[in-house]
Design an enzyme around this catalytic site. Structure first.
Site, PDB file in Angstrom:
ATOM      1  N   HIS A 169      12.192   7.271  -0.454  1.00 13.46           N
ATOM      2  CA  HIS A 169      11.193   6.337  -0.998  1.00 13.46           C
ATOM      3  C   HIS A 169      11.837   5.158  -1.714  1.00 13.46           C
ATOM      4  O   HIS A 169      11.179   4.157  -1.965  1.00 13.46           O
ATOM      5  CB  HIS A 169      10.263   7.080  -1.971  1.00 13.46           C
ATOM      6  CG  HIS A 169       9.313   8.005  -1.276  1.00 13.46           C
ATOM      7  ND1 HIS A 169       7.988   7.704  -1.082  1.00 13.46           N
ATOM      8  CD2 HIS A 169       9.499   9.217  -0.701  1.00 13.46           C
ATOM      9  CE1 HIS A 169       7.397   8.697  -0.429  1.00 13.46           C
ATOM     10  NE2 HIS A 169       8.292   9.636  -0.197  1.00 13.46           N
ATOM     11  N   ASP A 381      13.231  -2.642  -5.294  1.00 11.56           N
ATOM     12  CA  ASP A 381      12.174  -1.642  -5.161  1.00 11.56           C
ATOM     13  C   ASP A 381      12.157  -1.149  -3.725  1.00 11.56           C
ATOM     14  O   ASP A 381      12.295  -1.958  -2.798  1.00 11.56           O
ATOM     15  CB  ASP A 381      10.819  -2.306  -5.486  1.00 11.56           C
ATOM     16  CG  ASP A 381       9.897  -1.396  -6.291  1.00 11.56           C
ATOM     17  OD1 ASP A 381      10.003  -0.176  -6.119  1.00 11.56           O
ATOM     18  OD2 ASP A 381       9.075  -1.911  -7.051  1.00 11.56           O
TER      19      ASP A 381
HETATM   20  C1  GDG Z   1       8.476   4.913  -5.687  1.00 12.43           C
HETATM   21  C2  GDG Z   1       9.393   3.742  -5.295  1.00 12.43           C
HETATM   22  C3  GDG Z   1       7.751   3.083  -3.530  1.00 12.43           C
HETATM   23  C4  GDG Z   1       0.660   2.109 -11.985  1.00 12.43           C
HETATM   24  N1  GDG Z   1       0.077   1.894 -13.165  1.00 12.43           N
HETATM   25  C5  GDG Z   1      -1.004   2.703 -13.214  1.00 12.43           C
HETATM   26  C6  GDG Z   1      -1.065   3.417 -12.029  1.00 12.43           C
HETATM   27  N2  GDG Z   1      -0.020   3.031 -11.288  1.00 12.43           N
HETATM   28  C7  GDG Z   1       0.270   3.528  -9.925  1.00 12.43           C
HETATM   29  C8  GDG Z   1       0.057   2.403  -8.939  1.00 12.43           C
HETATM   30  C9  GDG Z   1       0.985   2.789  -7.795  1.00 12.43           C
HETATM   31  C10 GDG Z   1       2.064   3.625  -8.485  1.00 12.43           C
HETATM   32  O1  GDG Z   1       1.635   3.903  -9.796  1.00 12.43           O
HETATM   33  C11 GDG Z   1       3.389   2.874  -8.581  1.00 12.43           C
HETATM   34  O2  GDG Z   1       3.940   2.812  -7.310  1.00 12.43           O
HETATM   35  P1  GDG Z   1       5.180   1.858  -6.944  1.00 12.43           P
HETATM   36  O3  GDG Z   1       5.354   1.864  -5.477  1.00 12.43           O
HETATM   37  O4  GDG Z   1       4.895   0.489  -7.452  1.00 12.43           O
HETATM   38  O5  GDG Z   1       6.448   2.402  -7.748  1.00 12.43           O
HETATM   39  P2  GDG Z   1       7.230   3.836  -8.025  1.00 12.43           P
HETATM   40  O6  GDG Z   1       6.450   4.685  -8.931  1.00 12.43           O
HETATM   41  O7  GDG Z   1       8.563   3.404  -8.544  1.00 12.43           O
HETATM   42  O8  GDG Z   1       7.389   4.583  -6.603  1.00 12.43           O
HETATM   43  C12 GDG Z   1       8.569   2.590  -4.735  1.00 12.43           C
HETATM   44  C13 GDG Z   1       6.972   4.348  -3.888  1.00 12.43           C
HETATM   45  O9  GDG Z   1       7.822   5.346  -4.442  1.00 12.43           O
HETATM   46  C14 GDG Z   1       6.289   4.934  -2.647  1.00 12.43           C
HETATM   47  O10 GDG Z   1       7.194   5.193  -1.626  1.00 12.43           O
HETATM   48  O11 GDG Z   1       6.844   2.058  -3.157  1.00 12.43           O
HETATM   49  O12 GDG Z   1       9.422   1.534  -4.324  1.00 12.43           O
HETATM   50  O13 GDG Z   1      10.153   3.301  -6.437  1.00 12.43           O
HETATM   51  O14 GDG Z   1       0.310   3.570  -6.865  1.00 12.43           O
HETATM   52  O15 GDG Z   1      -1.299   2.380  -8.621  1.00 12.43           O
HETATM   53  N3  GDG Z   1      -2.056   4.293 -11.756  1.00 12.43           N
HETATM   54  C15 GDG Z   1      -3.012   4.476 -12.714  1.00 12.43           C
HETATM   55  N4  GDG Z   1      -2.973   3.829 -13.919  1.00 12.43           N
HETATM   56  C16 GDG Z   1      -2.004   2.949 -14.218  1.00 12.43           C
HETATM   57  O16 GDG Z   1      -1.999   2.383 -15.310  1.00 12.43           O
HETATM   58  N5  GDG Z   1      -4.019   5.315 -12.455  1.00 12.43           N
END
Ligand code: GDG
Length: 499
Positions: A169, A381
């Site tokens: 990921h 990322d």
């Molecule tokens: C890893 C990789 C890759 C955020 N704030 C709130 C909240 N979120 C949720 C978002 C989103 C998730 O968290 C964050 O996802 P990301 O993809 O931006 O980042 P990572 O957590 O680092 O994930 C990344 C991912 O895996 C998938 O393969 O894209 O690159 O690092 O879904 O919605 N959710 C809620 N409240 C918040 O305040 N409910």
């Protein structure tokens, strides 16, 4: 879908649930992330199992609850219990202090502690034992992320034969950076023990292929397109690119719902005559939050017309708060917000609204829907789902996405987002100004193309294409278009693979 009928055993460091102490004792809630949404129906239909750690040490009370939760979700949740030493050395240590910073190009933050490695192997063995217990030779074992690169190898060591897939990921680094890892050969060789290895982007796969070709004698990789073939130790495996996505329809439908519309209206009413610039990130040094705040300050300095006309809403979701480095990052962000607000606040206008907490889904979607500009500027990322969720929720098509060149999502969205180098504060401040002054027509046109792109390749497409790559006998069954993106070339390098 290919491989239909095969039971799927999903394995990840954490089980997709949260355990909380409520009024009536411990309560288990199913996770709400995209991966669970996409995998749950596949697991339910085929009678699957999800194996992972609970996130803390367990009790008998939890085991009973898990059984009930398994009935509710329609697939089995099977916990792997970890000791405190294992959590400290395998999880906080090797996973979060070695692989996480290294794979995000931040090698100076790595702590190459030899003890971590021993625990990493021991815990991968433990997970392999759980997979052996909960699967049969007919099943497909789908392993997620950098915590578990050795699982296929450990299964083989136990003499357990399974068809296995691995998806990374997070990014995979360049050879130059990967060479720092004391266990570089072992990690690559272990990854080659899977039947399918998947990456988010062509960039990550290119780096992996280069590392294998340089460091693993005897491994051969050939082919072109979305899925490559490799041979290693007399067996064949596949190496593919599968950009992860979101449940587009779920987000778009919920964003249009009454509770989200009302919340969005109230939140924007409190900021009249202003464009809202939104940042949403987990507290992590890879997300580039201090750099973004500095760029916002630079924008206010260089473009005084932005004053009182924009508000930056920065949501920071607490994460790894017990780790010193994350505490220091939090203190840095607190300080910067205070400094910028102290410097620019005027009667009735506070430039940065800083929310250090997790929002509930309604509030998060309301912010996505109301924000005129999203600032998604990670230093690196794997993909970044926030930018895709922002687009899906932007049902009025009024939003502008400012996106880091180093987010995996750049490969799919670079033509319509305003692309920036997150380290270049002048560049980001110019993009903020450009987004602020962008007319309605251009906004709509860019946003509708991004939405169409994300709708086409959503999370269900992602699950299907991974499973298809694992099972289809002929690779020319892969008509997918996958794009590459390398910033600042004379001509942006876009590779398209057609059938
Ligand atoms: C890893 C990789 C890759 C955020 N704030 C709130 C909240 N979120 C949720 C978002 C989103 C998730 O968290 C964050 O996802 P990301 O993809 O931006 O980042 P990572 O957590 O680092 O994930 C990344 C991912 O895996 C998938 O393969 O894209 O690159 O690092 O879904 O919605 N959710 C809620 N409240 C918040 O305040 N409910």
């Amino acid at each position: 879908m290919s491989g239909s009928g095969k039971k799927i055993v999903a394995v990840s460091n954490r089980l997709p649930i949260t355990v909380k102490r409520g009024d009536s004792g411990l309560e288990i809630k199913s996770g709400a992330g995209g991966l669970v949404t996409a995998l749950a129906p596949v697991l339910r239909n085929r009678g699957g199992t999800w194996i992972g750690w609970l996130g803390h040490s367990g009790t008998l009370e939890i085991e009973g609850l898990l059984e009930k939760a398994s009935i509710d979700t329609g697939y089995e949740l099977y916990p792997v219990w970890l000791t405190e030493d294992e959590v400290n050395n395998y999880y906080h240590g090797f996973s979060n202090e070695v692989l996480w910073p290294l794979y995000h190009d931040l090698q100076t933050r790595c702590r190459f502690e030899p003890r971590y490695w021993d625990f990493y192997l021991a815990v991968n063995k433990k997970f392999a034992a759980a997979v052996e217990t909960k699967s049969t030779e007919e099943d497909f074992v789908w392993v997620h992320d950098y915590h578990l690169t050795h699982l296929a190898r450990e299964l083989k060591e136990r003499g357990v034969s399974r068809k296995t897939g691995f998806f990374l990921h997070i990014p995979f680094p360049t050879l130059d950076i990967f060479l720092r890892l004391p266990w570089r050969r072992q990690i690559l060789e272990a990854m080659l023990e899977y039947d399918l290895v998947g990456f988010q982007t062509l960039r990550d796969r290119r780096h992996f292929v280069q590392c294998v070709q340089s460091l693993v004698p005897g491994a051969r990789i050939r082919g072109r397109g979305q899925v490559l073939k490799a041979t290693y130790r007399g067996r064949e495996l596949r190496i593919g690119t599968f950009p992860i996505s979101i449940d587009y329809r779920g987000f778009a439908t919920d964003a249009a719902s009454e509770p989200v519309s009302t919340t969005a209206w109230y939140l924007h009413e409190a900021l009249p005559e202003r464009q809202v610039i939104l940042g949403v990130d987990r507290l992590d040094y890879t997300k580039g939050i201090p750099e973004r705040l500095w760029a916002f300050e630079t924008a206010l300095e260089r473009y005084p017309e932005l004053k009182e006309k924009v508000t930056l809403v920065q949501v920071v979701v607490p994460s790894r708060e017990d780790v010193e480095e994350y505490k220091a990052l939090k203190a840095e962000i607190d300080g910067l917000v205070g400094k910028i607000n102290g410097r620019f606040t005027s009667s009735g206008w506070v430039p940065i609204h800083y929310l250090y907490r997790s929002l509930d889904r309604t509030e998060l979607l309301a912010y996505y829907r109301l924000a005129e500009i999203a600032l998604v500027t990670p230093l690196k990322d794997g993909m970044n789902l926030v930018c895709k969720e922002y687009c899906a929720c932007n049902i009025e098509g009024k939003g502008v996405l400012v996106l880091s060149e180093f987010a995996g999502a750049a490969a799919q969205l670079h033509r319509w987002a305003l692309m920036v180098n997150p380290y270049d504060v002048i560049n980001v401040s110019d993009a903020i100004h450009k987004a602020f002054t962008m007319g309605r027509k251009e906004r709509r046109s860019r946003m509708s193309r991004m939405r169409a792109n994300i709708r086409r390749q959503d999370i269900f497409w992602w699950v299907n294409s991974f499973l298809q790559a694992a099972f289809s006998s002929k690779l020319d069954a892969f008509p997918q278009v996958i794009e590459d993106y390398i910033p600042d070339q004379q001509k942006i390098l876009v590779r398209k693979f057609h059938p």
